[in-house]
Scaffold this active site. Structure first.
Site, short mmCIF file in Angstrom:
data_model
loop_
_atom_site.label_atom_id
_atom_site.label_comp_id
_atom_site.label_asym_id
_atom_site.label_seq_id
_atom_site.Cartn_x
_atom_site.Cartn_y
_atom_site.Cartn_z
CG PHE A 115 -2.38 -0.17 0.90
CD1 PHE A 115 -2.82 -1.17 0.05
CD2 PHE A 115 -3.33 0.66 1.47
CE1 PHE A 115 -4.16 -1.33 -0.24
CE2 PHE A 115 -4.68 0.52 1.19
CZ PHE A 115 -5.10 -0.48 0.33
CD GLN A 235 -6.00 10.07 3.02
OE1 GLN A 235 -6.69 9.07 3.06
NE2 GLN A 235 -4.76 10.12 3.52
CG HIS A 237 -8.76 7.68 -1.91
ND1 HIS A 237 -8.46 7.13 -3.14
CD2 HIS A 237 -8.46 6.72 -0.99
CE1 HIS A 237 -8.00 5.90 -2.98
NE2 HIS A 237 -7.99 5.63 -1.69
CG LEU A 247 -12.43 4.26 -1.99
CD1 LEU A 247 -11.43 5.40 -2.13
CD2 LEU A 247 -12.45 3.73 -0.56
CD GLU A 250 -3.12 3.73 -1.05
OE1 GLU A 250 -2.03 3.45 -0.54
OE2 GLU A 250 -3.82 4.69 -0.69
NE ARG A 283 -5.18 6.20 0.71
CZ ARG A 283 -6.10 5.58 1.44
NH1 ARG A 283 -6.80 6.28 2.34
NH2 ARG A 283 -6.34 4.30 1.29
CG HIS A 348 -10.93 8.70 1.53
ND1 HIS A 348 -11.97 7.82 1.27
CD2 HIS A 348 -9.95 7.95 2.11
CE1 HIS A 348 -11.64 6.61 1.68
NE2 HIS A 348 -10.42 6.66 2.21
NE ARG A 383 -7.15 7.28 6.72
CZ ARG A 383 -7.35 6.37 5.77
NH1 ARG A 383 -6.60 5.28 5.72
NH2 ARG A 383 -8.28 6.56 4.85
#
Length: 619
Positions: A115, A235, A237, A247, A250, A283, A348, A383
Site C-alpha cells: 500500500f 485527505q 483520495h 471510492l 488503493e 495519498r 475521503h 493518513r
C-alpha cells in the site's frame, strides 16, 4: 420521556463503535450501542483496502511506526503511533479468531499486499470488501454477547455539566431522537460515553463518504467544550469515480494498477512526482499530482486521469478486486477488464477531530472518542492507506476499556486547554462562531438556550433530563415554525468548501469560505422542518446535521487559514515549504461557548526507541 441507564453508552456502531462496545462489555460493563443506522449499514462497510499490521518475518511494529510517522509529515504523536502499530497485530489476529474471512495465500497464511507509503507489504485484506467483513464479524460478536443495540436512534446532543472551565465538565450521557417512535429520550452513562460517529465528509460535494457522515460526534463534543485538533488536514483520495465520488481502493495500485495522463505518460514517474514508488506514494502526493496534470492540460476532459489494471489479468482482478469491477460498471459504465477507469481526487478522510489521548479520553470527564471522529493524533498531516481500519479497532478497544474502567492506565498525551503552549491568532474577514445576540429564544439552531438553571453540581439523572428538555424545545421549534429548507444552506456550504478548501488552498479562497460559512450560519437561523411528522422524519435529522456541518467547516477553515505552511495534505499557495521551526505543533480550535479560539499544543516525537527526527518526505 424515556431515560435509559447503562454503564457505557457508545454512540455510533461502525468499526470503532462495535469494537468499543465489545471491549467495554469484556470489562464487565453494561453497554448500550446507540446509532442512527443499523450497525452493518455503517460507513465502515465502504472501506475496501485493508488493515495494516506487522505480522510477518522481516516486518516489525517499529517499521510500521516509522512509515506512519513519515506519512504524517512528522505531525503524528509517537505514543499514539506506537500504540497503533504495537496493538494492530493482536487485533487482526483477534478478528481472524472471531471468523473474519481474510484473503489467504496458497500456504494458508493471511494475505498482505503493498500500500502507499509502506516499506513492507503489511496490508491484510478481505478481497476489496475488508470493511464489510469487519463490520459483520464484530456485529456477530455484539449479538453473541447480548449487547443492547438502539439502532435508528439519532444522538443530537451530549448531556454535559455547565462548568465554566471545560476541564471541570462531566459528560453524564446523551440525548437521542428515536426515529421509529418519534420521541426524544435520554441515556445515562454511569462511567463513560464513547463517540464513534465517523467523519464529516458531507462538508464537501464530491466525497467518498456516505450521506450519514455529517460529523455529529465532533460537532457535539466541540460545543460541549472539547477542542477540535488539526481539522485543517483533510485527505483527498486520489482514486474516486468522477460522477459520484465512489471510492476505488488503493488496493488497485497496490496490486500493480497504473495511472496515466492524456499524453499516455505514467506521470507519477515520468513527471517526477514520486521517482521511487510512483503510484504507491502517499495519498496527498498522488492527489496533488493528479490535479496538477489536469490543471496543466494533461487530464481527460479537463477533469480526471486514468487508472488501468487490465494488465493484471482477469483471474487476479476477479480474485482480489472483484468489487471494483462492479463499482466501475455500475457507476461509470466502464468495464475495467476491458478499459481503464476514470479517477480523480475526492474528499475521503479527516485526519483531525475530537482531541483525545491514546486511551480515547477527552478533557471532559466521562467523554471518550475513537475512530475517524477522533484525533489521537496517529495520522498527523496525512493518513497512510490501510491505517484507518486498525485505528478503529485499536483505539475503539482502548476507549471502550477505559470508559468501562476510568483511570485504568495513565496516558502520555495531555488534552484540553492545560496542554496549551501558545495562543493562536488568525486574521478573519468575518467574526466566526455563534450569532450574537441570539434571535431565537429556544435556540432552534442548537445554540445556547435558557432553561432556568445551571447544571454544575446536579446528579447524572438530572443533567440528562435537563438536556432532554432542551432538545425537545429545539425540535418543537424546528417542527412548528416556518422558514427556509436546510438543503439550500447545505448545498452552498458544500460548494464553497469544494471550491475554496480543497487540495490546493490560498489566502483569499479560505477567507471567502469563512464569508460563505458565516452566511450559511445566518441563513440557518431561519431554517425550519417542512415535514411535520414525528416518526421517521429524515428532514429533521438532516436539518440538525447541517448545523453540525457548519460548525465543523468553520473550525476546519480557521485552522487552514492559521497554518502558514505546506505540510502533508495541507497545501498553501503562499507557503510552499514545511516550516518545522514555527509549525511543528497541533492546531486546537475551541468553541469557547460560541466564540471560537485557536491555540496550539506540542507534537510528541519521543518514542520508545528515541525521538523521530523530522526529515524531508520523499517517495
Amino acid at each position: 420521556m424515556a431515560i435509559h441507564e447503562y454503564d457505557v453508552v457508545v454512540v455510533g456502531a461502525g468499526g470503532a463503535g462495535l469494537r468499543a462496545a465489545i471491549a467495554a462489555q469484556e470489562e464487565g460493563a453494561d453497554v448500550a450501542l446507540v446509532s442512527k443506522l443499523h450497525p452493518v449499514r455503517s460507513h465502515t462497510g465502504a472501506a475496501e483496502g485493508g488493515i495494516n499490521a506487522a505480522l510477518r518475518d522481516g516486518d516489525s511494529w517499529e517499521d510500521h511506526a516509522y512509515d506512519t510517522m513519515k506519512g504524517s509529515d512528522y505531525l503524528g504523536d509517537a505514543p499514539a503511533i506506537e500504540t497503533l502499530t504495537q496493538d494492530s497485530p493482536e487485533e487482526v489476529i483477534q478478528l481472524e479468531h472471531w471468523g473474519m474471512a481474510f484473503s489467504r495465500d496458497d500456504d494458508g497464511r493471511v494475505s498482505q499486499r503493498p500500500f502507499g507509503g509502506l516499506s513492507f507489504p503489511r496490508t491484510t485484506y478481505a478481497g476489496a470488501e475488508t470493511g464489510h467483513h469487519l463490520l459483520h464479524t464484530m456485529y456477530e460478536q455484539v449479538v453473541k454477547r447480548g449487547i443492547e443495540v438502539f439502532d435508528e436512534h439519532y444522538v443530537s446532543n451530549l448531556a454535559v455539566t455547565d462548568h465554566e472551565d471545560p476541564e471541570r465538565r462531566e459528560c453524564h450521557g446523551v440525548v437521542a431522537y428515536d426515529i421509529k417512535r418519534g420521541e426524544i429520550n435520554g441515556f445515562v452513562a454511569n462511567t463513560g460515553v464513547v463517540l464513534a460517529t465517523g467523519g464529516p465528509g458531507q462538508m464537501y460535494d464530491h466525497t467518498t463518504n456516505a450521506v450519514a457522515n455529517t460529523g455529529d460526534g465532533p460537532a457535539m463534543a466541540y460545543r460541549a467544550g472539547v477542542p477540535l485538533e488539526d481539522m485543517e488536514f483533510i485527505q483527498f483520495h486520489p482514486t474516486t469515480l468522477p460522477s459520484t465520488g465512489v471510492l476505488i481502493t488503493e488496493g488497485v495500485r497496490g496490486e500493480g494498477g497504473v495511472l496515466y495522463n492524456s499524453e499516455g505518460e505514467r506521470f507519477m514517474f515520468e513527471r517526477g512526482y514520486a521517482n521511487n514508488v510512483g503510484e504507491l506514494a502517499s495519498r496527498d502526493v498522488v492527489a496533488r499530482a493528479e490535479l496538477t496534470e489536469v490543471n496543466e492540460g494533461r487530464g481527460f476532459e479537463d477533469d480526471h486521469v486514468m487508472l488501468d489494471m487490465r494488465h493484471l489479468g482477469e483471474e487476479r482482478i476477479t480474485d482480489r478486486l472483484e468489487n471494483i469491477i462492479h463499482l466501475s460498471k455500475d457507476f461509470e459504465g466502464v468495464d475495467p477488464l476491458e478499459e481503464p477507469m476514470p479517477v480523480k481526487p475526492g474528499q475521503h478522510y479527516a485526519m483531525g477531530g475530537i482531541e483525545t489521548n491514546e486511551n480515547g479520553a477527552t478533557c471532559v470527564d466521562g467523554l471518550y472518542a475513537a475512530g475517524e471522529c477522533a484525533c489521537v493524533s496517529v495520522h498527523g498531516a496525512n493518513r497512510l492507506g490501510g491505517n484507518a481500519l486498525p485505528e478503529l479497532i485499536v483505539f475503539g478497544a482502548r476507549a471502550g476499556r477505559h470508559a468501562a474502567r476510568p483511570g485504568r492506565a495513565e496516558a502520555e498525551i495531555e488534552t484540553g486547554p492545560s496542554a496549551k503552549i501558545e495562543d493562536g491568532v488568525v486574521d478573519t474577514p468575518v467574526a466566526p462562531g455563534e450569532l450574537r445576540p441570539s434571535t431565537d429564544d429556544v435556540a432552534a439552531d442548537g445554540g445556547a438556550a435558557s432553561d432556568g438553571g445551571a447544571l454544575v453540581d446536579a446528579d447524572a439523572g438530572t443533567v440528562v433530563e435537563r438536556w432532554v428538555a432542551r432538545e425537545r424545545q429545539r425540535v418543537d421549534a424546528l417542527l412548528e415554525r416556518d422558514g427556509r429548507n436546510h438543503a439550500e444552506v447545505r448545498e452552498k456550504l458544500q460548494q464553497s468548501m469544494t471550491d475554496n478548501v480543497n487540495v490546493f488552498r490560498n489566502d483569499e479562497g479560505l477567507k471567502q469560505a469563512l464569508r460563505d460559512i458565516r452566511q450559511a450560519r445566518e441563513e440557518y437561523a431561519d431554517v425550519a422542518v417542512a415535514d411535520p411528522s414525528r416518526t421517521f422524519n429524515t428532514d429533521l435529522i438532516h436539518t440538525i446535521e447541517t448545523r453540525n456541518l457548519i460548525d465543523l467547516a468553520e473550525a476546519l477553515t480557521l485552522g487552514a487559514l492559521a497554518r502558514e505552511e505546506f505540510r502533508g495534505a495541507h497545501w498553501r499557495q503562499e507557503f510552499q515549504e514545511r516550516r518545522d521551526d514555527e509549525w511543528l505543533k497541533h492546531t486546537q480550535v475551541a468553541w469557547n461557548d460560541g466564540d471560537p479560539q485557536i491555540y496550539y499544543t506540542p507534537v510528541i516525537l519521543e518514542g520508545e526507541g528515541g525521538a523521530y527526527e523530522p526529515k524531508s518526505r520523499s517517495y
